[in-house]
Motif scaffolding. Structure first.
Motif, PDB file in Angstrom:
ATOM      1  N   GLY A  35      37.019  47.366  93.614  1.00 29.16           N
ATOM      2  CA  GLY A  35      36.013  46.400  93.201  1.00 29.16           C
ATOM      3  C   GLY A  35      34.633  46.699  93.739  1.00 29.16           C
ATOM      4  O   GLY A  35      33.765  45.824  93.762  1.00 29.16           O
ATOM      5  N   LYS A  41      34.341  46.102  88.325  1.00 21.17           N
ATOM      6  CA  LYS A  41      35.237  45.258  89.126  1.00 21.17           C
ATOM      7  C   LYS A  41      36.057  44.271  88.302  1.00 21.17           C
ATOM      8  O   LYS A  41      37.161  43.913  88.690  1.00 21.17           O
ATOM      9  CB  LYS A  41      34.469  44.529  90.226  1.00 21.17           C
ATOM     10  N   ASP A  42      35.552  43.818  87.163  1.00 25.03           N
ATOM     11  CA  ASP A  42      36.260  42.814  86.362  1.00 25.03           C
ATOM     12  C   ASP A  42      37.372  43.400  85.489  1.00 25.03           C
ATOM     13  O   ASP A  42      38.119  42.638  84.873  1.00 25.03           O
ATOM     14  CB  ASP A  42      35.282  42.051  85.472  1.00 25.03           C
ATOM     15  N   HIS A  43      37.459  44.723  85.415  1.00 23.45           N
ATOM     16  CA  HIS A  43      38.451  45.351  84.530  1.00 23.45           C
ATOM     17  C   HIS A  43      39.371  46.314  85.280  1.00 23.45           C
ATOM     18  O   HIS A  43      39.852  47.286  84.709  1.00 23.45           O
ATOM     19  CB  HIS A  43      37.742  46.073  83.378  1.00 23.45           C
TER      20      HIS A  43
END
Length: 81
Positions: A35, A41-43
């Motif tokens: 992250g 970071k969101d995937h």
């Protein structure tokens, strides 16, 4: 010294692709999966689907820029993953 351009694909979100530049692909992949990048970071989780090395930094950065362009993404989708 080698400079690397790499393409990541999200394991959990298969349509998500990220193109980057680094000096060390394994530590950079670890950073993405921890992250450590705002853009990835969101995937998480990510895997490397393509990487290539360059001895010339400016050529590596130019190739990264190309892969991030529309025609570069089309090329990469057809030929690199």
């Amino acid at each position: 010294m080698c400079y690397y351009v790499y393409i990541l694909k999200s394991v959990n979100f298969p349509d998500e692709i990220y193109v980057g530049f680094t000096l060390d692909t394994s530590s950079r992949l670890q950073k993405h999966n921890e992250g450590g990048s705002v853009y990835t970071k969101d995937h998480r989780t990510w895997e490397i689907v393509f990487s290539c090395s360059f001895k010339d930094k400016s050529k590596a950065l130019a190739f990264e820029k190309y892969l991030k362009s529309h025609s570069g993404r089309v090329f990469a989708q057809k030929r690199l993953w």
